[in-house]
Motif scaffolding. Structure first.
Motif, PDB file in Angstrom:
ATOM      1  N   GLN A 324      45.076 -15.853 -14.921  1.00 54.51           N
ATOM      2  CA  GLN A 324      44.736 -14.941 -13.837  1.00 54.51           C
ATOM      3  C   GLN A 324      45.954 -14.225 -13.255  1.00 54.51           C
ATOM      4  OE1 GLN A 324      41.677 -14.308 -13.455  1.00 54.51           O
ATOM      5  NE2 GLN A 324      40.941 -16.029 -14.700  1.00 54.51           N
ATOM      6  N   THR A 325      45.743 -12.993 -12.842  1.00 62.19           N
ATOM      7  CA  THR A 325      46.742 -12.220 -12.104  1.00 62.19           C
ATOM      8  C   THR A 325      46.571 -12.530 -10.623  1.00 62.19           C
ATOM      9  OG1 THR A 325      46.756 -10.438 -13.735  1.00 62.19           O
ATOM     10  CG2 THR A 325      47.559  -9.903 -11.521  1.00 62.19           C
ATOM     11  N   VAL A 326      47.670 -12.820  -9.946  1.00 61.63           N
ATOM     12  CA  VAL A 326      47.625 -13.265  -8.553  1.00 61.63           C
ATOM     13  C   VAL A 326      48.248 -12.215  -7.648  1.00 61.63           C
ATOM     14  CG1 VAL A 326      48.365 -15.063  -6.918  1.00 61.63           C
ATOM     15  CG2 VAL A 326      47.745 -15.677  -9.269  1.00 61.63           C
ATOM     16  N   MET A 327      47.611 -11.988  -6.515  1.00 63.55           N
ATOM     17  CA  MET A 327      48.161 -11.106  -5.494  1.00 63.55           C
ATOM     18  C   MET A 327      48.402 -11.907  -4.223  1.00 63.55           C
ATOM     19  SD  MET A 327      46.821  -7.448  -3.946  1.00 63.55           S
ATOM     20  CE  MET A 327      45.569  -7.968  -2.766  1.00 63.55           C
ATOM     21  N   ILE A 328      49.613 -11.801  -3.673  1.00 60.61           N
ATOM     22  CA  ILE A 328      49.925 -12.365  -2.368  1.00 60.61           C
ATOM     23  C   ILE A 328      49.961 -11.191  -1.399  1.00 60.61           C
ATOM     24  CG2 ILE A 328      51.530 -13.762  -1.014  1.00 60.61           C
ATOM     25  CD1 ILE A 328      50.323 -15.216  -3.418  1.00 60.61           C
ATOM     26  N   SER A 329      49.198 -11.272  -0.313  1.00 62.88           N
ATOM     27  CA  SER A 329      49.115 -10.137   0.591  1.00 62.88           C
ATOM     28  C   SER A 329      49.270 -10.559   2.045  1.00 62.88           C
ATOM     29  CB  SER A 329      47.775  -9.405   0.416  1.00 62.88           C
ATOM     30  OG  SER A 329      46.758 -10.041   1.185  1.00 62.88           O
ATOM     31  N   ASN A 330      49.526  -9.571   2.865  1.00 66.13           N
ATOM     32  CA  ASN A 330      49.589  -9.773   4.304  1.00 66.13           C
ATOM     33  C   ASN A 330      48.371  -9.138   4.971  1.00 66.13           C
ATOM     34  OD1 ASN A 330      50.896 -10.915   6.492  1.00 66.13           O
ATOM     35  ND2 ASN A 330      52.064  -9.084   6.967  1.00 66.13           N
ATOM     36  N   PHE A 331      47.294  -9.015   4.211  1.00 65.40           N
ATOM     37  CA  PHE A 331      46.068  -8.409   4.723  1.00 65.40           C
ATOM     38  C   PHE A 331      45.168  -9.499   5.302  1.00 65.40           C
ATOM     39  CE2 PHE A 331      46.996  -5.676   0.864  1.00 65.40           C
ATOM     40  CZ  PHE A 331      47.659  -4.705   1.592  1.00 65.40           C
ATOM     41  N   GLN A 332      44.908  -9.427   6.595  1.00 63.44           N
ATOM     42  CA  GLN A 332      44.015 -10.402   7.208  1.00 63.44           C
ATOM     43  C   GLN A 332      42.557 -10.029   6.949  1.00 63.44           C
ATOM     44  OE1 GLN A 332      45.109 -13.225   8.794  1.00 63.44           O
ATOM     45  NE2 GLN A 332      47.101 -12.550   8.055  1.00 63.44           N
ATOM     46  N   GLU A 333      42.237  -8.745   7.138  1.00 61.17           N
ATOM     47  CA  GLU A 333      40.866  -8.297   7.014  1.00 61.17           C
ATOM     48  C   GLU A 333      40.602  -7.742   5.616  1.00 61.17           C
ATOM     49  OE1 GLU A 333      43.002  -7.019   9.230  1.00 61.17           O
ATOM     50  OE2 GLU A 333      42.413  -7.891  11.160  1.00 61.17           O
ATOM     51  N   TYR A 334      39.373  -7.905   5.169  1.00 64.85           N
ATOM     52  CA  TYR A 334      39.013  -7.453   3.829  1.00 64.85           C
ATOM     53  C   TYR A 334      39.119  -5.937   3.670  1.00 64.85           C
ATOM     54  CZ  TYR A 334      37.366 -11.775   1.650  1.00 64.85           C
ATOM     55  OH  TYR A 334      37.307 -13.016   1.060  1.00 64.85           O
ATOM     56  N   LYS A 336      41.298  -4.012   4.669  1.00 71.17           N
ATOM     57  CA  LYS A 336      42.671  -3.622   4.348  1.00 71.17           C
ATOM     58  C   LYS A 336      42.958  -3.804   2.856  1.00 71.17           C
ATOM     59  CE  LYS A 336      44.715  -4.408   8.907  1.00 71.17           C
ATOM     60  NZ  LYS A 336      45.744  -5.138   9.688  1.00 71.17           N
ATOM     61  N   VAL A 337      42.346  -4.808   2.264  1.00 72.51           N
ATOM     62  CA  VAL A 337      42.493  -5.005   0.817  1.00 72.51           C
ATOM     63  C   VAL A 337      41.900  -3.812   0.067  1.00 72.51           C
ATOM     64  CG1 VAL A 337      41.946  -6.499  -1.140  1.00 72.51           C
ATOM     65  CG2 VAL A 337      42.353  -7.508   1.111  1.00 72.51           C
ATOM     66  N   VAL A 338      40.699  -3.425   0.478  1.00 71.48           N
ATOM     67  CA  VAL A 338      40.024  -2.306  -0.168  1.00 71.48           C
ATOM     68  C   VAL A 338      40.814  -1.018   0.053  1.00 71.48           C
ATOM     69  CG1 VAL A 338      37.908  -0.933  -0.222  1.00 71.48           C
ATOM     70  CG2 VAL A 338      37.788  -3.423   0.062  1.00 71.48           C
ATOM     71  N   GLU A 339      41.321  -0.834   1.259  1.00 70.15           N
ATOM     72  CA  GLU A 339      42.124   0.343   1.576  1.00 70.15           C
ATOM     73  C   GLU A 339      43.367   0.397   0.697  1.00 70.15           C
ATOM     74  OE1 GLU A 339      42.732   2.498   5.887  1.00 70.15           O
ATOM     75  OE2 GLU A 339      43.332   0.400   5.704  1.00 70.15           O
ATOM     76  N   TYR A 340      43.977  -0.759   0.475  1.00 73.70           N
ATOM     77  CA  TYR A 340      45.178  -0.841  -0.378  1.00 73.70           C
ATOM     78  C   TYR A 340      44.825  -0.489  -1.826  1.00 73.70           C
ATOM     79  CZ  TYR A 340      49.124  -2.995  -2.859  1.00 73.70           C
ATOM     80  OH  TYR A 340      50.193  -3.236  -3.679  1.00 73.70           O
ATOM     81  N   PHE A 341      43.751  -1.072  -2.335  1.00 75.09           N
ATOM     82  CA  PHE A 341      43.344  -0.786  -3.708  1.00 75.09           C
ATOM     83  C   PHE A 341      42.993   0.696  -3.889  1.00 75.09           C
ATOM     84  CE2 PHE A 341      41.742  -5.392  -4.470  1.00 75.09           C
ATOM     85  CZ  PHE A 341      43.033  -5.797  -4.733  1.00 75.09           C
ATOM     86  N   SER A 342      42.398   1.284  -2.852  1.00 74.38           N
ATOM     87  CA  SER A 342      41.946   2.673  -2.972  1.00 74.38           C
ATOM     88  C   SER A 342      43.105   3.655  -3.069  1.00 74.38           C
ATOM     89  CB  SER A 342      41.047   3.047  -1.784  1.00 74.38           C
ATOM     90  OG  SER A 342      41.780   3.068  -0.570  1.00 74.38           O
ATOM     91  N   GLN A 343      44.316   3.198  -2.770  1.00 71.53           N
ATOM     92  CA  GLN A 343      45.494   4.045  -2.977  1.00 71.53           C
ATOM     93  C   GLN A 343      45.780   4.233  -4.467  1.00 71.53           C
ATOM     94  OE1 GLN A 343      48.835   2.334  -0.886  1.00 71.53           O
ATOM     95  NE2 GLN A 343      47.638   1.990   0.962  1.00 71.53           N
ATOM     96  N   HIS A 344      45.269   3.321  -5.280  1.00 73.37           N
ATOM     97  CA  HIS A 344      45.601   3.315  -6.702  1.00 73.37           C
ATOM     98  C   HIS A 344      44.413   3.637  -7.613  1.00 73.37           C
ATOM     99  CE1 HIS A 344      49.395   1.560  -5.472  1.00 73.37           C
ATOM    100  NE2 HIS A 344      48.751   0.600  -4.864  1.00 73.37           N
ATOM    101  N   THR A 345      43.210   3.582  -7.065  1.00 76.13           N
ATOM    102  CA  THR A 345      42.047   3.845  -7.911  1.00 76.13           C
ATOM    103  C   THR A 345      40.904   4.410  -7.071  1.00 76.13           C
ATOM    104  OG1 THR A 345      40.510   2.883  -9.523  1.00 76.13           O
ATOM    105  CG2 THR A 345      41.080   1.521  -7.635  1.00 76.13           C
ATOM    106  N   LYS A 346      40.092   5.221  -7.717  1.00 81.55           N
ATOM    107  CA  LYS A 346      38.871   5.735  -7.096  1.00 81.55           C
ATOM    108  C   LYS A 346      37.638   5.132  -7.765  1.00 81.55           C
ATOM    109  CE  LYS A 346      41.481   8.356  -4.586  1.00 81.55           C
ATOM    110  NZ  LYS A 346      41.803   7.910  -3.202  1.00 81.55           N
ATOM    111  N   GLU A 347      37.867   4.189  -8.661  1.00 80.04           N
ATOM    112  CA  GLU A 347      36.774   3.604  -9.425  1.00 80.04           C
ATOM    113  C   GLU A 347      36.057   2.519  -8.614  1.00 80.04           C
ATOM    114  OE1 GLU A 347      36.072   5.092 -12.243  1.00 80.04           O
ATOM    115  OE2 GLU A 347      37.829   6.360 -11.954  1.00 80.04           O
TER     116      GLU A 347
END
Length: 475
Positions: A324-334, A336-347
């Motif tokens: 598995q690929t692991v991500m360590i984040s400082n995102f408390q709320e979900y 923010k995770v989606v917002e971060y991913f959306s910087q890299h993909t529109k899929e």
């Protein structure tokens, strides 16, 4: 014999950029080349200005033209030049050339190095802020094999000139720290920001390799980036090497599972396998472009106070062994995770979570800092038809199974919940084994720590074997 010829550094005071460059210049042992592409020769400029550069600089170049660059460093298969592959080619080529052209018998005490960067600064329309790769390949002793430090940065400044100045400072810091602080990688990492505003750049990937860093675990260095506030999220591959999040996520369909994974249980794997099956069957999901990310938040790692590095590595080892690929984040709320991913993909994206976690995201207290409150958060959370794959909850006393059909949210949130459910944004995982719903990683972890038996069948076989073989989760 000393392990290096560089000398010690007093870190009670922070030397200026000019003084750092001057100290390197005045060190008779340090000698090397500078190759900078895309943002001017901003790093080497500092060494020229400091004085005494002739004792340090063997060569400096900036191959801006792509044909010249390809002639020197080779063709890039994908035609992209601001990449880790290009940086490695630059460092390898320049190191080979310095070894070929400067004979060791004439320079027995020289510590050769090659510094390189390949950078794209902010565009004219200011749509893309810019980013870059930079690194150094160097020796701490003349007879030693080369070590490397490679890192990726994101610019946050709105001026190309300011970005160039920042890049120059960062390059000086990297070269100086490589020679004078390589035996303390954590401090080296912090010192990369000397005389640079924290908001000017983001370091989101770094890797240390070579004999000087044999004892360095790059996953811990990745963790330090988030812990120090240098970036919000980092990723590392199953082999333990840090990877650039943008490269992993770019134009991908992303399925994410957040958890403690302390350890990975049969429930975790069931959630992963069943939700992935549902995700891949979505009409807008391309199987060839789908990635799965196992996310651990910094707050999760700090759940019992300070971060326990061994505990972190134990979790990372288990997830790596499962591929598995692991991500360590400082995102408390979900969201923010989606917002971060959306910087890299529109899929299409998906989140896998249990019922308890899902109910938590409807708690308004998590969104009081937003002007639009929970509605603003949910607007970001359900970006581009995101779906939540919901794993059921079993009541330990009554045995009742809770799904999206019978879960209870706060009365004020019922209509909001019903809206997303009716629009197909919440998908129940129905193909589950009710016998494993009583498995909780916290209880298993406690059993392992206390040396009790009975936990073995609650984990994947490979995980159980690895915990026993490597004595994981025991101090």
């Amino acid at each position: 014999m000393p392990t290096n010829l560089i000398g010690d550094q007093d870190f009670n005071t922070t030397p200026t950029i000019k003084n750092k460059a001057l100290r390197v210049n005045l060190n008779e042992s340090i000698y090397g080349t500078f190759a900078e592409i895309g943002a001017g020769q901003e790093t080497v400029r500092n060494f020229f200005r400091a004085g005494g550069a002739s004792g340090t600089i063997a060569k400096t170049l900036s191959a801006y033209d792509k044909e010249f660059s390809d002639a020197i460093y080779g063709l890039e298969p994908q035609g992209r030049y601001v990449t880790e592959a290009r940086l490695k080619s630059m460092l390898s080529t320049e190191t080979r050339l310095i070894e070929e052209r400067l004979k060791r018998d004439k320079h027995p005490d020289k510590l050769f190095f090659s510094y390189a960067n390949t950078v794209a600064t902010i565009d004219f329309a200011k749509k893309y802020k810019g980013h870059g790769w930079l690194g150094i390949k160097f020796q701490a002793h003349p007879k030693q094999e080369y070590s490397e430090i490679l890192l990726h940065i994101q610019f946050h400044q709105n001026s190309a000139v300011h970005q160039q100045i920042t890049l120059g400072k960062l390059g000086v810091n990297l070269i100086y720290e490589a020679f004078y602080n390589h035996d303390n990688p954590k401090q080296l990492l912090k010192n990369l920001y000397d005389h640079i505003n924290d908001d000017d750049i983001e370091i989101d990937t770094i890797n240390f390799t070579g004999p000087l860093f044999e004892k360095v675990d790059n996953r811990l260095m990745s963790l330090q980036l988030v812990k120090n506030g240098m970036t919000e999220a980092v990723m590392f591959a199953p082999d333990g090497n840090n990877v650039l999040p943008a490269s992993v996520l770019y134009k991908k369909n992303i399925l994410t599972l957040r958890g403690s994974f302390r350890p990975v249980t049969r429930v975790n794997m069931s959630m992963y396998e069943k939700s992935l099956e549902l995700f891949l069957n979505e009409r807008k999901v391309d199987r060839e472009k789908a990635v799965v990310i196992f996310e651990i938040t910094l707050s999760n790692l700090k759940a019992e106070g300070e971060i326990n590095e061994k505990d972190f590595l134990d979790r990372a080892d288990l997830l790596g062994s499962l591929g598995q690929t692991v991500m360590i984040s400082n995102f408390q709320e979900y969201y923010k995770v989606v917002e971060y991913f959306s910087q890299h993909t529109k899929e299409r994206m998906g989140l896998t979570m249990g019922v308890n976690t899902f109910i938590d995201i409807f708690d308004e207290k998590y969104y009081r800092h937003l002007s639009g409150g929970i509605l603003e958060a949910f607007g970001k959370l359900f970006f581009k038809s995101l779906k939540i794959y919901l794993y059921p909850l079993k009541d330990p006393d009554t045995g009742e199974i809770t799904t999206s059909e019978n879960l209870q949210v706060h009365p004020r949130m019922r209509e909001l919940y019903q809206y997303f459910k009716d629009n197909g944004r919440v998908v129940d995982i129905t193909d589950f084994d009710p016998e494993i719903l009583d498995i909780y990683s916290r209880e298993i972890h406690q059993m392992i720590v206390e040396g009790r038996s009975g936990w073995e069948d609650m984990l994947p076989e490979t995980t159980t074997a690895m915990i026993k073989e490597k004595n994981l989760f025991r101090s």
